[in-house]
Design a protein around this motif. Structure first.
Motif, mmCIF file in Angstrom:
data_model
loop_
_atom_site.group_PDB
_atom_site.id
_atom_site.type_symbol
_atom_site.label_atom_id
_atom_site.label_comp_id
_atom_site.label_asym_id
_atom_site.label_seq_id
_atom_site.Cartn_x
_atom_site.Cartn_y
_atom_site.Cartn_z
ATOM 1 N N PRO A 115 0.893 -1.026 0.097
ATOM 2 C CA PRO A 115 0.249 -0.046 0.102
ATOM 3 C C PRO A 115 0.629 1.463 0.296
ATOM 4 N N ALA A 116 1.884 1.461 0.501
ATOM 5 C CA ALA A 116 3.221 2.693 0.436
ATOM 6 C C ALA A 116 3.904 1.811 0.056
ATOM 7 N N LEU A 117 4.208 1.342 -1.484
ATOM 8 C CA LEU A 117 5.179 0.996 -2.021
ATOM 9 C C LEU A 117 6.493 1.640 -2.147
ATOM 10 N N ARG A 118 7.678 1.296 -1.829
ATOM 11 C CA ARG A 118 8.661 1.987 -1.419
ATOM 12 C C ARG A 118 10.102 0.282 -1.728
ATOM 13 N N LYS A 119 10.841 -0.190 -2.648
ATOM 14 C CA LYS A 119 11.128 -1.110 -3.265
ATOM 15 C C LYS A 119 12.129 -0.623 -2.337
ATOM 16 N N MET A 120 12.895 -2.128 -1.619
ATOM 17 C CA MET A 120 14.222 -2.494 -1.157
ATOM 18 C C MET A 120 15.279 -2.436 -1.647
ATOM 19 N N GLU A 121 15.472 -1.916 -2.909
ATOM 20 C CA GLU A 121 16.485 -2.314 -3.861
ATOM 21 C C GLU A 121 16.776 -0.862 -4.332
ATOM 22 N N ASP A 122 16.107 -0.159 -3.866
ATOM 23 C CA ASP A 122 16.447 1.457 -3.827
ATOM 24 C C ASP A 122 16.192 2.263 -2.747
ATOM 25 N N TYR A 123 15.780 1.705 -1.849
ATOM 26 C CA TYR A 123 15.602 2.818 -0.730
ATOM 27 C C TYR A 123 16.054 2.060 0.382
ATOM 28 N N ILE A 124 16.349 3.008 1.780
ATOM 29 C CA ILE A 124 16.552 2.725 3.007
ATOM 30 C C ILE A 124 15.390 2.646 4.031
ATOM 31 N N SER A 125 15.152 2.300 5.255
ATOM 32 C CA SER A 125 14.594 3.558 5.676
ATOM 33 C C SER A 125 15.724 3.531 7.108
ATOM 34 N N PHE A 126 14.844 5.066 8.005
ATOM 35 C CA PHE A 126 15.472 5.093 9.189
ATOM 36 C C PHE A 126 14.735 5.143 10.264
ATOM 37 N N MET A 127 15.641 4.809 10.998
ATOM 38 C CA MET A 127 14.883 5.555 12.709
ATOM 39 C C MET A 127 15.261 6.848 13.423
ATOM 40 N N ILE A 128 14.309 7.185 14.537
ATOM 41 C CA ILE A 128 14.166 8.493 14.892
ATOM 42 C C ILE A 128 13.931 8.112 16.765
ATOM 43 N N TYR A 129 14.686 8.891 17.467
ATOM 44 C CA TYR A 129 14.530 8.354 18.741
ATOM 45 C C TYR A 129 13.335 9.210 19.001
ATOM 46 N N ARG A 130 12.122 8.250 19.927
ATOM 47 C CA ARG A 130 10.829 9.694 20.139
ATOM 48 C C ARG A 130 11.632 10.654 21.284
ATOM 49 N N ASP A 131 10.918 11.342 21.363
ATOM 50 C CA ASP A 131 11.090 12.385 22.370
ATOM 51 C C ASP A 131 10.121 12.969 23.325
ATOM 52 N N ASP A 132 9.575 11.569 23.129
ATOM 53 C CA ASP A 132 8.618 11.967 24.721
ATOM 54 C C ASP A 132 9.031 11.373 25.317
ATOM 55 N N THR A 133 10.388 10.821 25.646
ATOM 56 C CA THR A 133 9.955 9.596 26.687
ATOM 57 C C THR A 133 11.893 10.143 27.177
ATOM 58 N N LEU A 134 12.296 9.945 28.227
ATOM 59 C CA LEU A 134 13.880 9.680 28.613
ATOM 60 C C LEU A 134 14.730 8.773 28.191
ATOM 61 N N HIS A 135 13.758 7.893 27.817
ATOM 62 C CA HIS A 135 14.901 6.261 27.436
ATOM 63 C C HIS A 135 14.774 6.158 26.201
ATOM 64 N N ASN A 136 16.023 5.935 25.395
ATOM 65 C CA ASN A 136 16.221 5.427 24.036
ATOM 66 C C ASN A 136 15.379 4.693 23.283
ATOM 67 N N ILE A 137 14.006 5.055 22.602
ATOM 68 C CA ILE A 137 12.813 4.014 22.381
ATOM 69 C C ILE A 137 12.854 4.946 21.032
ATOM 70 N N PRO A 138 12.326 3.790 19.287
ATOM 71 C CA PRO A 138 12.490 4.348 18.583
ATOM 72 C C PRO A 138 11.293 4.063 17.765
ATOM 73 N N LEU A 139 11.137 5.634 17.481
ATOM 74 C CA LEU A 139 9.943 5.861 16.857
ATOM 75 C C LEU A 139 9.444 5.346 15.759
ATOM 76 N N SER A 140 9.426 4.047 16.234
ATOM 77 C CA SER A 140 8.740 2.678 14.990
ATOM 78 C C SER A 140 7.324 3.251 13.922
ATOM 79 N N GLU A 141 6.438 4.050 14.573
ATOM 80 C CA GLU A 141 4.994 4.464 13.717
ATOM 81 C C GLU A 141 5.609 5.216 12.226
ATOM 82 N N LEU A 142 6.876 5.911 12.398
ATOM 83 C CA LEU A 142 6.669 6.831 11.666
ATOM 84 C C LEU A 142 7.752 6.157 10.585
#
Length: 161
Positions: A87-114
């Motif tokens: 439904p939101a196609l970005r092909k692995m051959e052409d793209y890479i994704s990355f994560m940032i940390y959530r900024d609503d906690t003091l812990h280092n938790i990835p914002l995997s929803e983004l």
């Protein structure tokens, strides 16, 4: 040929075969304190871009569909999350994704929803990014599949290493 020279030659051949598409860019700019690096990907200016907090974007992704957004965050890691999802196609051959940390906690938790996507060729310019580096992301929200924001990264700037 000396044994050491043979090992060096073999190592160079292996590197050349393993990484034929690595490109080195001279477009990266470091300030005198080496804390800021900016690389513009496709365009230099993004008129109409909206500043947004990543958590707000995750809470209301539909409000940002087809809009260019600017957000700050702390880099976590490159990943393959969200790639090849029809439904939101970005092909692995052409793209890479990355994560940032959530900024609503003091812990280092990835914002995997983004879901942040960058073309692989452009991502090679940021090989030296480390976890917790501060970044400024400019991107276009192209989908809200699964209720999450899916963003094509247009520009990535390293604010502080």
């Amino acid at each position: 040929m000396k044994r050491t020279n043979r090992y060096i030659l073999l190592l160079l051949i292996i590197i050349g075969l393993a990484a034929p598409n690595i490109a080195f860019s001279e477009t990266a700019v470091l300030d005198t304190q080496e804390t800021q690096q900016a690389v513009e990907l496709p365009k230099a200016a993004y008129p109409g871009a909206v500043n947004v907090n990543p958590i707000d974007l995750v809470k209301n992704p539909e409000n940002y569909i087809n809009k260019t957004v600017v957000m700050n965050g702390r880099f976590d890691k490159f990943s393959t999350v969200g790639l090849d999802y029809p439904p939101a196609l970005r092909k692995m051959e052409d793209y890479i994704s990355f994560m940032i940390y959530r900024d609503d906690t003091l812990h280092n938790i990835p914002l995997s929803e983004l879901k942040l996507f960058m073309k692989r060729d452009d991502a090679q310019k940021f090989i030296d990014l480390k976890a917790k580096d501060s970044v400024k992301i400019t991107g276009k929200v192209f989908s809200a599949a699964l209720g999450d924001p899916w963003v094509d990264v247009l520009s990535l700037e390293i604010i502080k290493k």
